[in-house]
Design a protein around this motif. Structure first.
Motif, PDB file in Angstrom:
ATOM      1  N   THR A  19      13.210 -15.334   9.884  1.00 20.19           N
ATOM      2  CA  THR A  19      14.452 -14.378   9.850  1.00 20.19           C
ATOM      3  C   THR A  19      14.378 -13.861   8.478  1.00 20.19           C
ATOM      4  O   THR A  19      14.771 -13.329   7.784  1.00 20.19           O
ATOM      5  N   GLY A  20      14.350 -14.552   7.151  1.00 19.17           N
ATOM      6  CA  GLY A  20      13.342 -14.247   6.062  1.00 19.17           C
ATOM      7  C   GLY A  20      12.559 -13.685   5.434  1.00 19.17           C
ATOM      8  O   GLY A  20      12.455 -12.593   4.591  1.00 19.17           O
ATOM      9  N   VAL A  21      11.330 -13.619   5.821  1.00 18.98           N
ATOM     10  CA  VAL A  21      10.220 -13.082   6.302  1.00 18.98           C
ATOM     11  C   VAL A  21      10.619 -11.513   5.886  1.00 18.98           C
ATOM     12  O   VAL A  21       9.748 -10.804   5.080  1.00 18.98           O
ATOM     13  N   PRO A  22      10.820 -10.845   6.914  1.00 19.41           N
ATOM     14  CA  PRO A  22      11.520  -9.037   6.886  1.00 19.41           C
ATOM     15  C   PRO A  22      11.557  -8.672   5.563  1.00 19.41           C
ATOM     16  O   PRO A  22      11.762  -7.594   5.533  1.00 19.41           O
ATOM     17  N   THR A  23      12.612  -9.562   5.069  1.00 22.24           N
ATOM     18  CA  THR A  23      13.259  -9.047   3.730  1.00 22.24           C
ATOM     19  C   THR A  23      11.844  -9.245   2.778  1.00 22.24           C
ATOM     20  O   THR A  23      11.867  -8.241   1.981  1.00 22.24           O
ATOM     21  N   LEU A  24      11.128  -9.655   2.826  1.00 24.57           N
ATOM     22  CA  LEU A  24      10.168  -9.352   1.685  1.00 24.57           C
ATOM     23  C   LEU A  24       9.327  -8.028   1.920  1.00 24.57           C
ATOM     24  O   LEU A  24       9.180  -7.299   0.840  1.00 24.57           O
ATOM     25  N   TYR A  25       9.073  -6.940   2.970  1.00 22.63           N
ATOM     26  CA  TYR A  25       8.709  -6.315   2.646  1.00 22.63           C
ATOM     27  C   TYR A  25       9.429  -4.778   1.794  1.00 22.63           C
ATOM     28  O   TYR A  25       8.937  -4.239   1.178  1.00 22.63           O
ATOM     29  N   VAL A  26      10.582  -5.192   1.929  1.00 17.55           N
ATOM     30  CA  VAL A  26      11.222  -4.078   1.303  1.00 17.55           C
ATOM     31  C   VAL A  26      10.800  -4.550  -0.338  1.00 17.55           C
ATOM     32  O   VAL A  26      10.916  -3.744  -1.359  1.00 17.55           O
ATOM     33  N   LEU A  27      11.194  -5.993  -0.710  1.00 18.64           N
ATOM     34  CA  LEU A  27      10.704  -6.240  -1.869  1.00 18.64           C
ATOM     35  C   LEU A  27       9.740  -6.217  -2.553  1.00 18.64           C
ATOM     36  O   LEU A  27       9.082  -5.585  -3.706  1.00 18.64           O
ATOM     37  N   VAL A  28       8.017  -7.028  -1.565  1.00 18.62           N
ATOM     38  CA  VAL A  28       6.644  -6.027  -1.706  1.00 18.62           C
ATOM     39  C   VAL A  28       7.010  -4.798  -2.026  1.00 18.62           C
ATOM     40  O   VAL A  28       6.207  -4.182  -2.794  1.00 18.62           O
ATOM     41  N   LEU A  54       8.496   5.423  -4.703  1.00 15.38           N
ATOM     42  CA  LEU A  54       9.801   5.757  -2.900  1.00 15.38           C
ATOM     43  C   LEU A  54      10.181   6.124  -2.417  1.00 15.38           C
ATOM     44  O   LEU A  54      11.088   6.014  -1.438  1.00 15.38           O
ATOM     45  N   ARG A  55       9.164   7.272  -2.244  1.00 20.36           N
ATOM     46  CA  ARG A  55       9.716   8.012  -1.276  1.00 20.36           C
ATOM     47  C   ARG A  55       8.806   7.257   0.111  1.00 20.36           C
ATOM     48  O   ARG A  55       9.090   7.707   1.247  1.00 20.36           O
ATOM     49  N   ALA A  56       8.349   5.927   0.349  1.00 20.22           N
ATOM     50  CA  ALA A  56       8.138   5.546   1.494  1.00 20.22           C
ATOM     51  C   ALA A  56       9.184   4.550   1.605  1.00 20.22           C
ATOM     52  O   ALA A  56       8.918   3.213   2.376  1.00 20.22           O
ATOM     53  N   TRP A  57      10.373   4.254   0.824  1.00 18.54           N
ATOM     54  CA  TRP A  57      11.826   3.642   1.478  1.00 18.54           C
ATOM     55  C   TRP A  57      11.829   4.182   2.796  1.00 18.54           C
ATOM     56  O   TRP A  57      11.859   2.673   3.681  1.00 18.54           O
ATOM     57  N   PRO A  58      11.424   5.288   3.573  1.00 19.32           N
ATOM     58  CA  PRO A  58      11.981   5.004   4.971  1.00 19.32           C
ATOM     59  C   PRO A  58      10.624   3.857   5.866  1.00 19.32           C
ATOM     60  O   PRO A  58      11.416   3.838   6.955  1.00 19.32           O
ATOM     61  N   VAL A  59      10.183   4.000   5.221  1.00 17.37           N
ATOM     62  CA  VAL A  59       8.280   3.268   6.197  1.00 17.37           C
ATOM     63  C   VAL A  59       8.810   1.922   6.185  1.00 17.37           C
ATOM     64  O   VAL A  59       8.966   0.876   6.719  1.00 17.37           O
ATOM     65  N   TRP A  60       9.596   1.574   4.784  1.00 18.57           N
ATOM     66  CA  TRP A  60       9.861  -0.013   4.710  1.00 18.57           C
ATOM     67  C   TRP A  60      11.178  -0.785   5.367  1.00 18.57           C
ATOM     68  O   TRP A  60      10.803  -1.558   5.664  1.00 18.57           O
ATOM     69  N   VAL A  61      12.452   0.595   5.605  1.00 23.61           N
ATOM     70  CA  VAL A  61      13.026   0.465   6.877  1.00 23.61           C
ATOM     71  C   VAL A  61      12.683   0.165   8.177  1.00 23.61           C
ATOM     72  O   VAL A  61      12.800  -1.080   8.888  1.00 23.61           O
ATOM     73  N   VAL A  62      11.986   1.017   8.212  1.00 22.74           N
ATOM     74  CA  VAL A  62      11.269   1.209   9.687  1.00 22.74           C
ATOM     75  C   VAL A  62      10.497   0.074   9.829  1.00 22.74           C
ATOM     76  O   VAL A  62      11.103  -0.713  10.867  1.00 22.74           O
ATOM     77  N   VAL A  80       0.293  -1.609  -0.086  1.00 21.03           N
ATOM     78  CA  VAL A  80       0.206  -0.171   0.171  1.00 21.03           C
ATOM     79  C   VAL A  80       0.597   1.551  -0.390  1.00 21.03           C
ATOM     80  O   VAL A  80       0.235   2.063  -0.437  1.00 21.03           O
ATOM     81  N   PHE A  81       1.951   1.523   0.769  1.00 13.61           N
ATOM     82  CA  PHE A  81       3.176   2.227   0.905  1.00 13.61           C
ATOM     83  C   PHE A  81       3.880   2.636  -0.413  1.00 13.61           C
ATOM     84  O   PHE A  81       3.938   3.860  -0.999  1.00 13.61           O
ATOM     85  N   GLY A  82       3.958   2.024  -1.163  1.00 14.98           N
ATOM     86  CA  GLY A  82       5.277   1.570  -2.692  1.00 14.98           C
ATOM     87  C   GLY A  82       3.477   1.970  -3.696  1.00 14.98           C
ATOM     88  O   GLY A  82       3.676   3.081  -4.323  1.00 14.98           O
ATOM     89  N   VAL A  83       2.269   2.479  -3.465  1.00 17.12           N
ATOM     90  CA  VAL A  83       1.441   2.385  -4.956  1.00 17.12           C
ATOM     91  C   VAL A  83       1.171   3.751  -4.074  1.00 17.12           C
ATOM     92  O   VAL A  83       1.014   4.545  -5.411  1.00 17.12           O
ATOM     93  N   ALA A  84       1.099   4.374  -2.558  1.00 22.91           N
ATOM     94  CA  ALA A  84       0.518   5.187  -2.953  1.00 22.91           C
ATOM     95  C   ALA A  84       1.658   6.521  -2.798  1.00 22.91           C
ATOM     96  O   ALA A  84       1.437   7.591  -2.841  1.00 22.91           O
ATOM     97  N   ALA A  85       2.994   6.205  -2.527  1.00 24.60           N
ATOM     98  CA  ALA A  85       3.587   7.077  -2.012  1.00 24.60           C
ATOM     99  C   ALA A  85       4.854   6.477  -2.797  1.00 24.60           C
ATOM    100  O   ALA A  85       5.598   7.534  -3.263  1.00 24.60           O
TER     101      ALA A  85
END
Length: 420
Positions: free
Chosen positions: A164-173, A129-137, A122-127
């Protein structure tokens, strides 16, 4: 830009900072709705799978209720107010608070990870690449949750590696959804550019057509008036009878020029491009019948035609009907439009007294009959052919027939015909 209210300025800048495109907001909102629906479906499937193996599913169902309620509320807002998608910080706040509540209720689990991955999308669609800080959080918080789960429970090593591999999905998604957003906006930009190019081309074609109409009708009539008016002073002194004829010619020519100008303006106003060719011809025939008091019957197939062909066909119909009213002495006219292979055939016939048609239609101009010559020229301009039958050509049938063959596009089924 300075004249816009802060909310409208923010809406324009967030959706497309460089090149605002009409429709981009709706497209991005639709993509966001699609992502939310996918998350809702994925969460429900995970819940069904987890209920089958969870001895006490109450906590699981409570977390699912929170995820479903938040997702449904966001969907309802976007459906009613698509422009709300530009207020992505509000979405970030709502999604993070809901994710934290689900994590606290369930201590992680499939519902939390499904919901938070959907949040990244949702963040990627709405914002973008400006959403990258949120993906990091999100990634840092997810690793904290994974560490909490591993320390709190006796998690097998293989499952620990998976978690431990699941959180990397946030950045990819998030990156995938931001790419989809950019592609949607680029598509809208290209569609808008193509539409503007088509509009510019249509405007240029219309200007050319109007210029040709003025040249073929009003300009020729005015030129004839000029010749007659030039000869009038000398004729008044030397040949009074000729002067009287020239005066009548000038008066008649002025009326003709006024009629042609009025007809041209009527054509510009009356040609509704949303109507089919058959509907446009039907309207022209009805207007002619009302104006002249004569009867016009039509049998019109719904033939598609290119815009230049459409314009010339309508002009030929109006010119032919004008000749029927002015010269034929007819009480009845018939107008037929059919398709013959890749060609449309238009026939205008009347029950008048007819006339002798010369072998070359250009000979009619010598007698002052420019209408038929003009119709033939219009037919040639669109790659068509026009013939006139009258007098001895029709024998006992009588009257006059004007037949036009012109290029045609696709045609609707023959059952779709306009009859009066």
């Amino acid at each position: 830009m300075n004249g816009l209210s802060p909310s409208r300025r923010r809406a324009r800048e967030l959706v497309e900072p460089q090149h605002w495109v009409s429709g981009a907001t709706e497209s991005v909102a639709g993509l966001c709705q699609f992502v939310l629906l996918l998350r809702l479906g994925a969460t429900l499937m995970l819940v069904v799978a987890a209920v089958l193996i969870e001895p006490d599913p109450r906590t699981l169902l409570l977390g699912t209720l929170v995820a479903g309620t938040v997702t449904a509320a966001e969907l309802a807002v976007l459906v009613r107010h698509p422009v709300a998608v530009v207020r992505w910080p509000v979405f970030v706040l709502v999604e993070l608070v809901a994710g934290a509540a689900i994590a606290g209720l369930m201590e992680g689990g499939p519902v939390f990870f499904s919901f938070s991955c959907g949040s990244a999308a949702v963040f990627g669609v709405a914002a973008g690449l400006r959403a990258w800080p949120v993906w990091v959080v999100q990634t840092v918080a997810a690793y904290a949750v994974v560490a909490w789960i591993i320390r709190a429970d006796d998690v097998p090593a293989t499952l620990a590696v998976y978690l431990t591999g699941v959180p990397t999905l946030y950045v990819l998604v998030g990156l995938a959804s931001a790419t989809a957003r950019a592609a949607v906006i680029r598509h809208v930009n290209l569609a808008r550019s193509a539409l503007e190019a088509i509009e510019r081309s249509a405007v240029a074609a219309e200007r050319t057509r109007v210029a040709r109409e003025l040249h073929d009708s009003v300009e020729k009539t005015l030129r004839g008036l000029s010749f007659a008016a030039t000869s009038l002073p000398q004729a008044v002194q030397q040949r009074p009878q000729l002067a009287a004829e020239l005066a009548r010619t000038v008066a008649e020519g002025a009326r003709t020029a006024a009629d042609e100008a009025r007809e041209l303006l009527g054509m510009l106003r009356a040609d509704d491009l949303d109507a089919s060719l058959a509907q446009a011809i039907e309207r022209a025939c009805q207007e002619w019948a009302v104006r002249t008091g004569l009867r016009a019957d039509t049998d019109l197939a719904d033939v598609e035609a290119a815009l230049p062909v459409r314009h010339e066909v309508l002009r030929i119909v109006r010119e032919a009907l004008g000749n029927v009213a002015r010269h034929s002495g007819a009480a009845h006219a018939w107008i037929d439009l059919v398709r013959e292979g890749s060609t449309l055939r238009l026939t205008i016939r009347d029950d008048g007294h007819g006339f002798t048609v010369p072998g070359d239609l250009n000979h009619l101009s010598a007698a002052g009959h420019y209408g038929v010559v003009g119709m033939a020229e219009r037919a040639r301009q669109i790659g068509g052919r026009l013939r006139v039958f009258s007098g001895d050509d029709l024998g006992a049938v009588g009257g006059t027939q004007v037949v036009l063959w012109a290029p045609a596009g696709a045609m609707a089924p023959m059952s779709d015909r306009v009859r009066t």
